[in-house]
Design an enzyme around this catalytic site. Sequence first.
Site, mmCIF file in Angstrom:
data_model
loop_
_atom_site.group_PDB
_atom_site.id
_atom_site.type_symbol
_atom_site.label_atom_id
_atom_site.label_comp_id
_atom_site.label_asym_id
_atom_site.label_seq_id
_atom_site.Cartn_x
_atom_site.Cartn_y
_atom_site.Cartn_z
ATOM 1 N N CYS A 2 0.837 -1.185 0.000
ATOM 2 C CA CYS A 2 0.000 0.000 0.000
ATOM 3 C C CYS A 2 0.884 1.252 0.000
ATOM 4 C CB CYS A 2 -0.937 0.094 1.192
ATOM 5 S SG CYS A 2 -2.047 -1.311 1.337
ATOM 6 N N ARG A 27 3.894 -0.403 -4.868
ATOM 7 C CA ARG A 27 3.641 -0.903 -3.509
ATOM 8 C C ARG A 27 2.314 -1.643 -3.393
ATOM 9 N NH1 ARG A 27 7.118 2.090 0.031
ATOM 10 N NH2 ARG A 27 5.986 1.244 1.791
ATOM 11 N N TRP A 74 -2.842 -2.793 -1.610
ATOM 12 C CA TRP A 74 -2.561 -4.225 -1.734
ATOM 13 C C TRP A 74 -3.426 -4.874 -0.669
ATOM 14 C CZ3 TRP A 74 -0.680 -8.305 1.230
ATOM 15 C CH2 TRP A 74 -0.273 -9.433 0.510
ATOM 16 N N ASN A 100 -1.828 1.989 5.761
ATOM 17 C CA ASN A 100 -0.953 0.898 5.316
ATOM 18 C C ASN A 100 -0.636 0.085 6.552
ATOM 19 O OD1 ASN A 100 1.081 -0.736 4.323
ATOM 20 N ND2 ASN A 100 2.607 0.899 4.223
ATOM 21 N N GLY A 101 -0.934 -1.209 6.520
ATOM 22 C CA GLY A 101 -0.642 -2.052 7.679
ATOM 23 C C GLY A 101 -1.812 -2.964 7.985
ATOM 24 N N GLU A 482 16.747 -18.424 -7.081
ATOM 25 C CA GLU A 482 16.434 -17.074 -7.537
ATOM 26 C C GLU A 482 15.892 -17.097 -8.967
ATOM 27 O OE1 GLU A 482 15.895 -14.378 -6.313
ATOM 28 O OE2 GLU A 482 16.133 -12.896 -7.894
ATOM 29 N N LYS A 486 12.173 -15.740 -10.090
ATOM 30 C CA LYS A 486 11.934 -14.732 -11.131
ATOM 31 C C LYS A 486 10.875 -15.236 -12.107
ATOM 32 C CE LYS A 486 13.172 -12.015 -9.704
ATOM 33 N NZ LYS A 486 13.843 -11.898 -8.477
ATOM 34 N N GLU A 489 7.259 -15.553 -10.432
ATOM 35 C CA GLU A 489 6.545 -14.353 -9.967
ATOM 36 C C GLU A 489 6.060 -13.457 -11.094
ATOM 37 O OE1 GLU A 489 8.523 -11.399 -7.475
ATOM 38 O OE2 GLU A 489 10.426 -11.887 -8.380
ATOM 39 N N HIS A 505 15.506 -37.962 -5.800
ATOM 40 C CA HIS A 505 14.924 -38.442 -4.546
ATOM 41 C C HIS A 505 13.433 -38.124 -4.460
ATOM 42 C CE1 HIS A 505 18.788 -39.763 -3.008
ATOM 43 N NE2 HIS A 505 19.290 -38.628 -3.458
ATOM 44 N N LYS A 600 5.754 -4.460 -4.307
ATOM 45 C CA LYS A 600 7.214 -4.359 -4.242
ATOM 46 C C LYS A 600 7.734 -4.388 -2.809
ATOM 47 C CE LYS A 600 11.336 -3.465 -5.935
ATOM 48 N NZ LYS A 600 12.023 -4.616 -6.555
HETATM 49 O O1 M6R Z 1 12.948 -5.088 -0.114
HETATM 50 P P1 M6R Z 1 13.407 -6.451 0.241
HETATM 51 O O2 M6R Z 1 14.658 -6.847 -0.445
HETATM 52 O O3 M6R Z 1 13.486 -6.684 1.723
HETATM 53 O O4 M6R Z 1 12.261 -7.405 -0.310
HETATM 54 C C1 M6R Z 1 12.268 -8.783 -0.069
HETATM 55 C C2 M6R Z 1 11.310 -9.508 -0.964
HETATM 56 O O5 M6R Z 1 10.006 -9.083 -0.736
HETATM 57 C C3 M6R Z 1 11.640 -9.314 -2.454
HETATM 58 O O6 M6R Z 1 12.944 -9.682 -2.735
HETATM 59 C C4 M6R Z 1 10.687 -10.144 -3.328
HETATM 60 O O7 M6R Z 1 10.918 -11.502 -3.127
HETATM 61 C C5 M6R Z 1 10.832 -9.775 -4.800
HETATM 62 N N1 M6R Z 1 9.526 -9.623 -5.391
HETATM 63 C C6 M6R Z 1 11.532 -10.801 -5.596
HETATM 64 O O8 M6R Z 1 11.658 -10.446 -6.927
#
Ligand code: M6R
Length: 605
Positions: A2, A27, A74, A100-101, A482, A486, A489, A505, A600
């Site tokens: 948010c 956000r 969000w 926000n929260g 990682e 990517k 997501e 396994h 984000k």
């Molecule tokens: O701002 P941060 O690095 O603490 O965020 C952590 C995760 O929320 C962030 O890396 C998230 O996994 C991304 N969407 C990955 O691409």
Amino acid sequence: MCGIVGVTGNDNAVQILLKGLEKLEYRGYDSAGIYVNDLQGNDYLIKRKGHISNLEAAVGPEVHGSVGIGHTRWATHGVVSVANAHPQFSEDHRFYLVHNGVIENYKELKATYLSDTTFASQTDTEVVVQLVDHFVRTQNLSTRDAFLKTLGLLEGSSYAFLMIDSLDPDTLYVAKSKSPLLVGLGDGCNVVCSDAPAMLDVTHDFLALHDGEMVTIKPNSVEIIDQNGNAVSRKPFHVDMDPSETEKGTYPYYMLKEIDEQPNVLRKIASTYTKESGEPNFDDKMLSALNQADRIYIVGAGTSYHAGLVGKKMFEKLAHVPTEVHIASEFAYDDPLLSKKPFFIFLSQSGETADSREVLVNVNAKDYPSLTITNVENSTLYREASYTLLLHAGPEISVASTKAYTAQIAVEAVLAKALGEIKEQTIAEDFDIRQQLGFAATGMQAIIDDKGRIENIAKKYFVKAPKAFYIGRGIDQTVSLEAALKLKEISYVHAEGFASGELKHGTIALIEEGTPVVGIITQKKTAALTRSNLQETMSRGAQALTIVRQGLSQPGDTIVTTDINELITPLLSVVPAQLIAYFTSLNKGLDVDKPRNLAKSVTVE
Ligand code: M6R
């Protein structure tokens, strides 16, 4: 999660709010709204589902004012709908509030105080604005006192609030606990925002708010009080950022821009954290605190956690210091057994991740030393850690993190080298990190220049694939996590990163005709093993692909990266995976920068 904006004292309030929301859209983007008041008896509440552009389209020329609040959501409590979008308002439409929260005890508060109130939404937020109204009406409290009384009832909650009383509209009431919020100081006007880039057109001077503070903002004044009611005086900090840094220019998506920026980010890190001689260049006090640790604990979430997994290899190899890496949301409530002299490293692009912050609060309570490595100066994790290092990656806007990951690895590499040198480890002394980062930057550029070929790979093997695997061993396995994150997501392909030797396994049962399996092969010791694990998947119909370091390449490899020190190969092996994810998403016609269900900056636990 948010985004919040507010302004008082500027006739351009509508434009300031909408522009601010555009900048904060990363956000949260399931719905958005603004409330604006012209101080002449006219006010406007406009809310829409979907992106900010839907809200902008709904704001007609008649909407004007000098004070207002805005929100991009969000969803946490309540489905995505106009009713649940913010601003939320009191039954009598006197008070308007954005939040926000998460209000943990909203159900109890509703039952205790508001059984006669008609609610218009399913949100936890509405309870707060109805409570303020309730206390003003039933206890004859001033708005400020009713707001304070309401804040006092919010047990264990996280919030950043911004509220307007439409009967006294030029005042903004602000409060914060756990969720980030800044006050911007303008010329004859003041603003509020979740993140400084939202308001750089108005001001570059900001006040960071601390947990438990409540602020009353008028066009020419800002009054902060702490949770005991004492006045707080605080110096503003200056944000030295060109607003254009947050624009995507001619790029179709921020993600592609941010992938392309990576070679320069590595060069910047090399020049910031190493001397021309190649020696690391850090604050001695921080290094000495790190040197005293008998164990390093790296804490992060998502991509930052994955960068921590790479960091562990580097701290253990270069400095011989045992290192644990923890998912922040698990660590916070697990009460893990710690060594006698722990040193905590927090990795966070945003510096605002609530899960990581919760760990830092506990670490600080126990007086353990900590270092935050973040991209955002003055963010919460930056302010609250004992030491800080900036990533210098420039704003990362796309929800999928790319340049922050490689920047985190690069900073960890220099730090591990510095620690290894203090500990007189020959392997660290022989590791020319400045030179290696230079090689990595050049190698990255070569991959980026070949993106047309990577797009073809994405189109041929990934766009129609229901699932995919990245596999590897050791440091390559950490990159496989990682790479898979990517892909899933932003392209919604069900992807897994896996230890290649572990497939047989159980998980190999998922391999079907045509399933893409990408082997990441950058370590001499395990290259042959990963290749044979790939063969096993091919025997079961998989479409095997490879990302291989040149020195280990063989005819038929899919993507070959240049040779760099084996400890920092993730800087290169991740880039093709970032591009595969980008082009898969693009060619599926998805919104690359704003994938479904995500935001984000994850500021709720
Ligand atoms: O701002 P941060 O690095 O603490 O965020 C952590 C995760 O929320 C962030 O890396 C998230 O996994 C991304 N969407 C990955 O691409």
